[in-house]
Design an enzyme around this catalytic site. Structure first.
Site, mmCIF file in Angstrom:
data_model
loop_
_atom_site.group_PDB
_atom_site.id
_atom_site.type_symbol
_atom_site.label_atom_id
_atom_site.label_comp_id
_atom_site.label_asym_id
_atom_site.label_seq_id
_atom_site.Cartn_x
_atom_site.Cartn_y
_atom_site.Cartn_z
ATOM 1 C CE1 TYR A 238 -4.167 -1.532 0.239
ATOM 2 C CE2 TYR A 238 -3.307 -2.750 2.115
ATOM 3 C CZ TYR A 238 -4.294 -2.555 1.161
ATOM 4 O OH TYR A 238 -5.370 -3.364 1.131
ATOM 5 C CG ASP A 266 -7.798 -3.276 -5.690
ATOM 6 O OD1 ASP A 266 -7.094 -2.954 -4.708
ATOM 7 O OD2 ASP A 266 -8.127 -4.450 -5.927
ATOM 8 C CG HIS A 359 -8.910 -5.158 -2.256
ATOM 9 N ND1 HIS A 359 -7.848 -4.305 -2.410
ATOM 10 C CD2 HIS A 359 -8.883 -5.526 -0.952
ATOM 11 C CE1 HIS A 359 -7.213 -4.155 -1.246
ATOM 12 N NE2 HIS A 359 -7.818 -4.887 -0.350
#
Lengths: 505, 505, 505, 505
Positions: A238, A266, A359
């Site tokens: 991330y 995403d 996800h």
């Protein structure tokens, strides 16, 4: 910061005006941080003047508190002799859960990955179950991810000597015993005290690759340290708004031997997962909730998802890609691509591949499944760039909804290099620790052996597009709503029934 | 008409032969009106010689009685000192409902628009729930309106810096903070004493546009008076058989600052809503119903819908359009267009747009959803007139079935300028008054922010057709009826189960 | 044959060796007929030596016994003074049924044709319900007949002055107040003592056409006699293996003024209706059934359907058509055509039309619905012979599954001249006698008025193909069977719930 | 080997160290065989030193023990006078089952093949039910096999004199009274002591062909001996890794008069059938299971399927086909072909036909149904080789999911020569022995007669492709997952209800 503080002194700072807490034997002044805490101040105040480690641990990356508090708020070490542990008496619900834990069937009775989920539902703490199992909005995408596999059917071949079948493959140049990898999932300690290490150790035994999550409960180095010699690990990233933090993390990972970088694209903002959010409310002190005025408009529910994700950069852009390429030599893969146009951009940007994923259904509701996206990506990249798949130079991955080796083989037949599996392994270690993950991998091995034989494919290379019929993959249908007056009147058919033999008097 | 009348005198006129009633402190002789009352004479006779205001208010537009009775039947004012209020003891059902009202969760626990409906079901008076929630025939169209959105899936884009996302737009030239408006729904006071004013006030706070309904429980002027300075309001119009009344109403609305005129064209006659009609029976005095002979053939059930709509002109025609254009300079939009042919006629007639709608599923059963009609309208108006959408000169709106920001964004991607939302706001204010509507709008804002980010669209202009796959939109399928003998024989799969540990003796 | 016989004498013939029964006051020797009785000998032996009229009446055409027994077996008239009626004490089940009959809601509460079925289920004798409601095999076709209408959706038109709407039409040259007719259904007296006369009388009042069934409980002449002056009736014909009987019947019908002949062509043998057959077993004397050996291989269950149909000619052929044309001047229509090829043959044979029907789902399981067949017939007859529909010279009818005026209008839009409705009227008179049928017709009138207005069609001629979307009509889909392990694990979403307020102590 | 051994001596060998068992009066030393037993050693040890015949019989082919043990382990005959039978007291579950067996309805009440299954579920021992009814993985393919028939609908013809209809046909040159055969299924004695002989005898009476299974409970010769003079039998072959065994078996079969050889090609390894595997666990001694450690990773569950199939050759290949052609003159058919490519290879290899089958859904999950494969095979073999079907020289068969004559006729219309039916006959004889199979065949005859008449086909040759619409056969759809929040809020329609009549006081 190095002074030793007595439990008595700490206990005096137990209010909103002055709030100290103990985490891992260190004392922190979090008074000014209270209003900024992503999870709300209430949960911290519950531990004001006390040891918060047990609550802190599964939810936070290990360095969360040190990263977020300025040094002057790190007050020192607690004097262990002076602290009384908060020995919470287990609730009735918790006692019942622990009884269910005792009643787990032996691992040998677990026959499929579904079985782990059936057990995890029973033995996980409610909060962990809510966090792991929840997904976006009405969880339609979550279920579609699984259902998409049901729209693809096999065209098996016969009479191909299948005594020896081999489902090992190569992922980004690294050997894998199966065409799948353990994908990144957050907060492993919610389910088991060893968290992600269960996955690392089982992956080593079975020769599969683990993708280390940014939001692991265990620290990155713990997970790398737990790897066996030569064990391949990837990193899920991330991206932090503070790129310096990201750069440091990526460079560190590469130095530690991580073999590929999967950048999550995403999740500029983590999704609303209502099951998780609702859990939060129901777990709260009812008295306190009752005192809220009906007109209280503040949304206090964030669920675990948002509590841990405020650092993620919403501004990530294609323009950032060259920078990533400049800070690492690891192959870079985008995780969360959802249409062929972006797969093409990734290819043209010189990346090593894409994960076609929504996800796990946890982000944008009504995103299509990775399997469905795979079909259009393969078609369009052939048309636009002449690529064929699987393709060593630009690899396609898929994740979401996989429960069986047959699911994996469908994706492989359609052009994927490998498939990511997440929740099933979470459920496996939450229920049985590392043994559970090993059993899950063993079950998959058994399923691969049988499915390859029955499919007539002796190697992954022989799992070809002609072996599946995916012509219904793009169908998103909903039946016309039923006519309930008619249905209620219709009297169902009945089979013959056993006689009731009346006694002769 | 200005004399003052004592309660005693009024009470003497309590029969079918002479029937006076009190409404808002005025006395009316309705004897001759009894047989003409759209809701039947029985309900009036229940209040003969008494004050009928409480029953009258939520069902009737404020001026219904004065408009329908000739002046000589307006007998004068009641002498308040002389009237005993009918203090109805609440029924057990009503008491239970009031208890449920007390048990509403705090607003902060409401996480989606569905939640308002879940609460409204519990706390609304049965008659209000029946009127608001009911739809035509088997309510298939009602549910299809929602289901149609499930046949459209997203194709989101990634790596577009989405720190700033903006879902404000312009509707008929007026700014709106969201690409939606509060559409017209009747009889707001059935759900809450402030009726439509809840919507006006919440709309002002959130910068969205309210469409004022002809059949509001509050009077038109009350609703306009409640608007904040500069607040934009539209008007929904049921055309009266007496065009003079309509003309007066339209001219008055324009003078009061209303910005657009939405003429309802899908309701020459209001639909049969059986849930509403059935409610009527069950609410009636059982003794009286029991006395009816089985062979009683008169249909006494009208439901609220028909009771209030007898004035609507069944003769409305395309030929009337120029007349409307002659009496107002407001842009005119047709509400209830259901095929491309009529959208084209509206365009060619110089109108400002159309609402693609089937009246919330309350009119013709098996009308297609607005979302489905949108797809064909956009395709054919491009083919026939070269138009592209969204189009400032001829705007397309859609309503029916919307519950999530993702629903709205699908319609926008397919070419709509904005989407009308009705029932969810009714449920919001019925459950929590104005605060409920504000919470609903806040939830939508949260959803828009997240959905825009996850979709990769920074503005409404970036929500483009390529972002959705609507290829299944025209599928109206029904599964082959199941083979119940087979299904009954099939024994379902079972997961592994927890062991039952037997005590050792 | 004209002698008078005492009850005592008759009672002596109560065995398989000599079996006399009384029907309508006449005495018959049925000893030799016992093995030939289509319903089995057992049921007759139950009444050996007794009056069988009550059992005989609803199941048999009035002349069945006289037609089947040679004259010498007609022994004479019974002496009424000497016969004791078999006064069967009602069973508990029958008593409960009669109580439910008392509890029927007043007719005014019946809001749709579905409501009659809901009541009929409760108040019909079990045997009647089984016979009326049952269909072939797994009753998939029965339900498909209704479901097919759900795959056709409307494209309504607006702003067409619809104050006056007219849904009357012409069927085979005869005026009908609605585009539907009461189709032929057998054994009306099972449901109501007046049987088919309920239909005749209600049809007269509402100006619709009744098709008289060959297998009526009332005699043909009773039904014709009950008609009002000028009332139009059609005749449904099962062709007898003995063509002389058929010829006599057809010529008689024409003389009595019947206006059209509908020859049933989809029932050379009556279908297996297992609900009906199973009922037979369960209704039988359990003691007797228990005595059957398990290995008893004789199929004793025929259900009512087969019991009454053994005379039907299995050899009927296209070659017979000229013969029918030679014995009558009535227009001839084939009832039960199921593909365009046969519709074309009928046209080329000079017939007046066809009924596209699968016999209410009671014959061949997996026959397509009449509505679906209509679409292909219209397309192919246009292609092959240039016909357009509706067509006065060759008319298309459809039956099966109709419950709403909207169903009828879909068939009309697709090219049908009119639609046959059967079971709903059976349920109506079984529940409420003639009043029920009238109420049913009134409901349909209300629905037609509203639906025509909302569709924007002022006359049946304006109900055109463009008003429906039938593009999904040929879809016969079945969802992939569900993955029950996955479904069982998935924990459903929950809405917010009311708080439970704990008392403060 | 010929000595006589006393029960006392045998009883001394009752441990893992020395384990003797009695089977059919012979004594065997299985000590060294214990670890190799496909069903695990535990089950053998239960009978160590005792008579194991009752447990052995239904699971093993009669010669399994003699084939697997070397001659020196065949110790001799038991002295019957010295052995005490293990008279197991029936469990409560078994007693309840035997009571249900008593309560079977008479055969005459069985109306369809579904009814046998409904009874078998109740009266079969759990282990037998699990083995017969189970299928691969989530049993989706099992159900799809049946469901595929629901996607094919009839286009019946009318007015073809159908007094005489004839559904007899020729299968590989042999007359069959119906276009179906009894396909091979294993372990018939699990369901009935006469096992496969029930099928042989019933087949003889009804003139249908039985396919003898390799894994029959009865020996091959018993089954052949039971045949009536001239009765046709086929042989299903699992090819042994030891080809000498296979050659001997095939040559023996041909000599005994078997008319065709069906080589199973879809089962190089027998599938995982979790229902069967799970049964194994639940049937085991709970105490023993409880003692297992949770971490026990050994998969002890094999189910019956794997226990009996370890000999099957996983290396079978197209290259083996000429060898088969060299050892027999019987026509050779491949059983388990699943795509047109392999059907074409079979044709080009000079074989006599193929069975399009997925092994009753018991092998590869998500294999398409034989019916669906049939459609593509017919299309491609016409295109590639100009073949039309049915074709005497290269015959197509289909099995799986058949329950009705209409199912069979759909396959015939699409080009199959005949259809294999398996489980329904297993259920028939398990419930009622040979009588059950005869009743099943009689029901099919009744259904064929009626269906042929209603279809308008007087012979199998008249059952042509134009009689079915199979255009939906390739649809593998799954509905978009439901929106459970919405569904929960939607309040279903209600029909009118009976009044509750209140007593007048």
């Amino acid at each position: 910061m190095s002074r030793t503080i007595s439990g008595k002194e700490i206990a005096e700072h137990s209010s909103r005006e002055s709030c100290w807490i103990i985490v891992h034997g260190k004392v922190y002044d979090v008074t000014e941080f209270l209003p900024e805490h992503p999870g709300g101040s209430k949960i911290i105040l519950k531990y004001a003047g006390k040891d918060a480690t047990a609550e802190y641990d599964p939810i936070h990356p290990p360095n969360a508190i040190t990263d977020n508090l300025p040094p002057e708020k790190h007050l020192g070490a607690v004097d262990p002799a002076t602290v009384t542990q908060v020995a919470a008496a287990p609730t009735d619900a918790e006692k019942a859960r622990l009884t269910r834990m005792e009643q787990r069937p032996p691992l040998g009775e677990i026959l499929s990955l579904h079985d782990f989920e059936a057990i995890a539902r029973e033995v996980l703490p409610e909060k962990a179950w809510a966090y792991y199992s929840s997904a976006a909005d009405d969880e339609i995408t979550l279920r579609e991810n699984h259902a998409a596999y049901h729209r693809v059917w096999f065209r098996p071949r016969i009479l191909r000597s299948v005594t020896h079948v081999d489902w090992s493959t190569s992922i980004l140049g690294h050997a894998s015993k199966m065409p799948l990898y353990i994908t990144a999932t957050a907060l492993g300690k919610l389910g088991h005290p060893d968290g992600e290490l269960n996955l690392t150790r089982a992956a080593a035994k079975h020769g599969v690759i683990q993708m280390i999550p940014t939001l692991a409960s265990c620290s990155f180095d713990e997970i790398v340290d737990a790897a066996a010699p030569g064990q391949v690990q990837f990193l899920q990233l991330y991206v932090n708004s503070d790129r310096a933090i990201t750069e440091k993390f990526v460079r560190h990972a590469e130095r530690r031997g991580v073999k590929a970088l999967f950048i999550t694209v995403d999740a500029p903002q983590l999704g609303r997962r209502e099951k998780d959010m609702r859990m939060k409310f129901e777990a709260e002190d009812p008295a306190e909730v009752t005192d809220n005025k009906v007109s209280d408009k503040v949304d206090r529910s964030q669920g675990a998802a948002r509590a841990i994700s405020s650092f993620i950069d919403t501004g990530l852009d294609w323009a950032d890609i060259p920078w990533f390429q400049s800070i690492t030599t690891m192959p870079i893969i985008l995780k969360g691509v959802q249409c062929w146009e972006d797969a093409l951009l990734a290819y043209d940007a010189g990346l090593a591949g894409v994960v076609l994923s929504n996800h796990g259904g946890r982000q944008l509701e009504f995103s299509r499944s990775g399997l469905e996206t795979l079909v259009e990506v393969v078609a369009h990249l052939k048309e636009k760039r002449g690529l064929t798949f699987p393709n060593a130079r630009f690899q396609l991955f898929v994740d979401g909804g996989v429960r069986r080796a047959t699911d994996v083989l469908k994706a492989i037949a359609l052009g994927a290099t490998a498939v990511g599996v997440g929740r099933p392994f979470l459920y496996a270690f939450s229920s049985y620790g590392q043994d559970g993950v090993e059993r899950a991998l063993q079950i998959l091995n058994d399923e691969f052996e049988m499915s390859m034989r029955l499919l007539g494919a002796r190697s992954i290379a022989e799992v070809v597009p002609e072996m599946v019929d995916a012509s219904s993959i793009h169908q998103h249908i909903v039946a016309v709503p039923s006519d309930r007056l008619y249905e209620a009147n219709y009297e169902t058919m009945q089979s013959v029934r056993l006689r009731e033999i009346k006694p002769r008097m």
